[in-house]
Write an enzyme that holds these catalytic residues in place. Structure first.
Site, PDB file in Angstrom:
ATOM      1  N   HIS A 205     -20.264 -41.104  59.531  1.00  0.00           N
ATOM      2  CA  HIS A 205     -18.891 -40.773  59.932  1.00  0.00           C
ATOM      3  C   HIS A 205     -18.600 -41.007  61.407  1.00  0.00           C
ATOM      4  O   HIS A 205     -17.479 -40.789  61.860  1.00  0.00           O
ATOM      5  CB  HIS A 205     -18.540 -39.325  59.575  1.00  0.00           C
TER       6      HIS A 205
HETATM    7  C1  UD1 Z   1     -14.982 -34.474  63.649  1.00  0.00           C
HETATM    8  C2  UD1 Z   1     -15.641 -34.319  65.005  1.00  0.00           C
HETATM    9  C3  UD1 Z   1     -17.085 -34.824  64.964  1.00  0.00           C
HETATM   10  C4  UD1 Z   1     -17.859 -34.150  63.845  1.00  0.00           C
HETATM   11  C5  UD1 Z   1     -17.101 -34.280  62.536  1.00  0.00           C
HETATM   12  C6  UD1 Z   1     -17.814 -33.449  61.503  1.00  0.00           C
HETATM   13  C7  UD1 Z   1     -14.245 -34.553  67.027  1.00  0.00           C
HETATM   14  C8  UD1 Z   1     -13.853 -35.456  68.121  1.00  0.00           C
HETATM   15  N1  UD1 Z   1     -14.943 -35.104  66.028  1.00  0.00           N
HETATM   16  O1  UD1 Z   1     -14.892 -35.861  63.358  1.00  0.00           O
HETATM   17  O2  UD1 Z   1     -17.728 -34.529  66.188  1.00  0.00           O
HETATM   18  O3  UD1 Z   1     -19.117 -34.739  63.755  1.00  0.00           O
HETATM   19  O4  UD1 Z   1     -15.773 -33.791  62.670  1.00  0.00           O
HETATM   20  O5  UD1 Z   1     -17.521 -33.794  60.213  1.00  0.00           O
HETATM   21  O6  UD1 Z   1     -13.949 -33.390  67.058  1.00  0.00           O
HETATM   22  N2  UD1 Z   1      -9.427 -35.841  57.536  1.00  0.00           N
HETATM   23  C9  UD1 Z   1      -9.150 -35.448  56.256  1.00  0.00           C
HETATM   24  N3  UD1 Z   1      -9.355 -34.132  55.930  1.00  0.00           N
HETATM   25  C10 UD1 Z   1      -9.804 -33.228  56.798  1.00  0.00           C
HETATM   26  C11 UD1 Z   1     -10.064 -33.636  58.106  1.00  0.00           C
HETATM   27  C12 UD1 Z   1      -9.894 -34.950  58.463  1.00  0.00           C
HETATM   28  O7  UD1 Z   1      -8.741 -36.226  55.414  1.00  0.00           O
HETATM   29  O8  UD1 Z   1      -9.951 -32.045  56.418  1.00  0.00           O
HETATM   30  C13 UD1 Z   1      -9.292 -37.270  57.897  1.00  0.00           C
HETATM   31  C14 UD1 Z   1      -8.026 -37.602  58.678  1.00  0.00           C
HETATM   32  O9  UD1 Z   1      -7.569 -38.842  58.226  1.00  0.00           O
HETATM   33  C15 UD1 Z   1      -8.540 -37.735  60.089  1.00  0.00           C
HETATM   34  C16 UD1 Z   1      -9.964 -38.220  59.929  1.00  0.00           C
HETATM   35  O10 UD1 Z   1     -10.404 -37.637  58.721  1.00  0.00           O
HETATM   36  O11 UD1 Z   1      -7.756 -38.614  60.842  1.00  0.00           O
HETATM   37  C17 UD1 Z   1     -10.886 -37.822  61.073  1.00  0.00           C
HETATM   38  O12 UD1 Z   1     -10.846 -36.411  61.321  1.00  0.00           O
HETATM   39  P1  UD1 Z   1     -11.108 -35.805  62.803  1.00  0.00           P
HETATM   40  O13 UD1 Z   1     -11.125 -34.330  62.741  1.00  0.00           O
HETATM   41  O14 UD1 Z   1     -10.197 -36.448  63.793  1.00  0.00           O
HETATM   42  O15 UD1 Z   1     -12.515 -36.334  63.193  1.00  0.00           O
HETATM   43  P2  UD1 Z   1     -13.851 -36.433  62.352  1.00  0.00           P
HETATM   44  O16 UD1 Z   1     -14.170 -37.859  62.174  1.00  0.00           O
HETATM   45  O17 UD1 Z   1     -13.702 -35.577  61.147  1.00  0.00           O
HETATM   46  N1  UDP Z   2     -22.797 -31.859  54.996  1.00  0.00           N
HETATM   47  C1  UDP Z   2     -22.162 -31.302  53.878  1.00  0.00           C
HETATM   48  N2  UDP Z   2     -21.573 -32.144  52.986  1.00  0.00           N
HETATM   49  C2  UDP Z   2     -21.571 -33.502  53.137  1.00  0.00           C
HETATM   50  C3  UDP Z   2     -22.211 -34.045  54.289  1.00  0.00           C
HETATM   51  C4  UDP Z   2     -22.793 -33.188  55.200  1.00  0.00           C
HETATM   52  O1  UDP Z   2     -22.158 -30.091  53.701  1.00  0.00           O
HETATM   53  O2  UDP Z   2     -20.999 -34.199  52.282  1.00  0.00           O
HETATM   54  C5  UDP Z   2     -23.435 -30.931  55.960  1.00  0.00           C
HETATM   55  C6  UDP Z   2     -24.802 -31.306  56.460  1.00  0.00           C
HETATM   56  O3  UDP Z   2     -25.835 -30.901  55.571  1.00  0.00           O
HETATM   57  C7  UDP Z   2     -24.852 -30.551  57.771  1.00  0.00           C
HETATM   58  C8  UDP Z   2     -23.437 -30.638  58.286  1.00  0.00           C
HETATM   59  O4  UDP Z   2     -22.643 -30.950  57.139  1.00  0.00           O
HETATM   60  O5  UDP Z   2     -25.156 -29.189  57.533  1.00  0.00           O
HETATM   61  C9  UDP Z   2     -23.282 -31.704  59.328  1.00  0.00           C
HETATM   62  O6  UDP Z   2     -21.952 -31.933  59.582  1.00  0.00           O
HETATM   63  P1  UDP Z   2     -21.369 -33.365  59.983  1.00  0.00           P
HETATM   64  O7  UDP Z   2     -22.357 -34.421  59.669  1.00  0.00           O
HETATM   65  O8  UDP Z   2     -20.024 -33.449  59.375  1.00  0.00           O
HETATM   66  O9  UDP Z   2     -21.125 -33.214  61.537  1.00  0.00           O
HETATM   67  P2  UDP Z   2     -22.084 -33.345  62.821  1.00  0.00           P
HETATM   68  O10 UDP Z   2     -23.262 -32.465  62.615  1.00  0.00           O
HETATM   69  O11 UDP Z   2     -22.436 -34.796  62.953  1.00  0.00           O
HETATM   70  O12 UDP Z   2     -21.207 -32.923  63.931  1.00  0.00           O
END
Ligand code: UD1
Ligand code: UDP
Length: 358
Positions: A205
């Site tokens: 991601h």
């Molecule tokens: C965010 C965090 C990242 C973290 C990740 C965990 C920041 C800058 N990034 O990234 O550090 O590792 O979460 O998973 O804070 N969207 C949905 N449903 C949701 C949320 C998001 O569909 O509930 C979609 C939207 O299209 C959105 C995109 O996902 O634009 C990205 O979401 P965003 O919260 O901006 O960043 P992440 O990539 O989720």
């Molecule tokens: N995780 C989850 N479902 C998924 C993928 C990841 O519950 O489909 C869990 C994973 O085991 C870990 C956490 O989400 O506990 C990590 O979050 P993510 O990778 O979204 O964010 P990051 O740690 O990179 O900020």
């Protein structure tokens, strides 16, 4: 009268980190659990509250998605509105997401104390949005709860006072240890029709991997080669799903690469535990696999969690054909040392320190 502590959560990894601390702090503090709404869909938010029995947040801002500036601004305005009604004695933020930084700025602008859980991690790569969040949050926070010694060293090098830095260990491991029996009882192989230690668990991601079409295709081609050896299970993060549609990459879905919806926390860890190895760009998964002693290959050039490389099972990897041999040579389990305070008691340590500080 009990002192008030705000716990700020907004994105998937925050929900996982807050579980035990929220429970323990409630014994001695008046806790306000605040969900910014950065993640909001069922699979990215609700599922974790159900799976991990997290109580309903006391406040939900429902900010949803947007550009970084927009999301940060919305969270700051919403949190400031609440703070102006009633100020807590402390605001606690977790990790490195936009919600972490936004809440910190809003609180500090109102002269409030902030504690950062997971302080001091550095990738030294400012093209990573999380690195900016880490630097801003740490530079403003009053109390710095570090997960590992390297994080403590980074903070000291940045001139932070020793008395404000606390090595407390890794809060992700609290949730993992607490749920190990439940995770072990899940028959994840049956659910996905795979054999134990005979599939790859893949998560992707990071914008650097999925927002760049060339890089994303390179990774998918690499995964396609691996899938000839082992089936691949890939729960799609919404960002990744969005980019697959935008870049028209659905053709990579095959009998050997399962694209599925994001899974619950318990299922994600069950997938890690039962996989042959994990391929990821997640921060939390690098740590979980180290704790579980499962080989992990991280599709990144750097990591803010170097202890998983030196003490754990993690290896940084480029999606090149040459890397395949490296994977198969290193994917046999290697028993490593336990890392200090990655023992499931980080929340207790934080709670004790806060009782003294407040
Ligand atoms: C965010 C965090 C990242 C973290 C990740 C965990 C920041 C800058 N990034 O990234 O550090 O590792 O979460 O998973 O804070 N969207 C949905 N449903 C949701 C949320 C998001 O569909 O509930 C979609 C939207 O299209 C959105 C995109 O996902 O634009 C990205 O979401 P965003 O919260 O901006 O960043 P992440 O990539 O989720
Ligand atoms: N995780 C989850 N479902 C998924 C993928 C990841 O519950 O489909 C869990 C994973 O085991 C870990 C956490 O989400 O506990 C990590 O979050 P993510 O990778 O979204 O964010 P990051 O740690 O990179 O900020």
């Amino acid at each position: 009268m009990k002192k008030t502590v705000d716990l700020i959560i907004g994105a998937r990894p925050n929900f996982i980190k807050v579980v035990k601390l929220n429970r323990i702090l409630r014994e001695n503090f008046n806790v306000r659990l605040i969900h910014t709404g950065q993640h909001y869909t069922k699979e990215m938010s609700d599922i974790f509250f159900e799976d991990l029995s997290i109580p309903k947040p006391d406040y939900s801002f429902d900010v949803k998605s947007g550009t970084h500036a927009y999301q940060t601004y919305k969270i700051m305005v919403e949190y400031e509105r609440l703070l102006l009604k009633r100020k807590p004695h402390l605001c606690v933020v977790f990790g490195d997401v936009n919600s972490t930084m936004a809440a910190t700025i809003a609180a500090k602008k109102l002269y409030l104390k902030v504690a950062h859980v997971e302080a001091g991690l550095r990738s030294f790569d400012k093209s990573m949005p999380e690195e900016i969040n880490r630097i801003v949050t740490d530079s403003l926070s009053d109390f710095l709860f570090a997960p590992s010694q390297d994080a403590v060293s980074n903070l000291l090098k940045e001139g932070r006072e020793k008395r404000n830095i606390f090595l407390v260990g890794n809060i992700m491991i609290d949730t993992l240890k607490e749920n190990l029996d439940k995770i072990r009882s899940i028959d994840i192989c049956k659910e996905f029709s795979v054999k134990r230690k005979n599939f790859i668990y893949l998560t992707l991601h990071r914008p650097s991997n999925v927002d760049d079409r060339k890089r994303f295709i390179k990774i998918l081609n690499f995964v396609k080669i691996l899938s000839k050896e082992y089936p691949v299970i890939l729960p799609l993060h919404p960002r990744t799903e969005k980019m697959i549609n935008l870049f028209n990459l659905k053709k990579y879905i095959s009998e050997k690469i399962y694209f599925i919806k994001p899974v619950s926390y318990l299922k994600s860890v069950a997938l890690e535990m039962n996989s042959k190895f994990v391929l990821t760009d997640s921060g939390g998964i690098q740590e979980e696999t180290t704790f579980l002693n499962v080989p992990c290959f991280t599709l990144r050039k750097n990591t803010e969690r170097p202890v998983t490389l030196t003490e754990g099972t993690n290896t940084l990897l480029e999606p090149e054909v040459e890397s395949i041999e490296k994977i198969f040579n290193t994917s046999e389990r290697v028993k490593r040392n336990r890392i200090k305070y990655w023992d499931g008691k980080t929340s207790e340590r934080i709670s004790r320190i806060l009782e003294e500080l407040l």
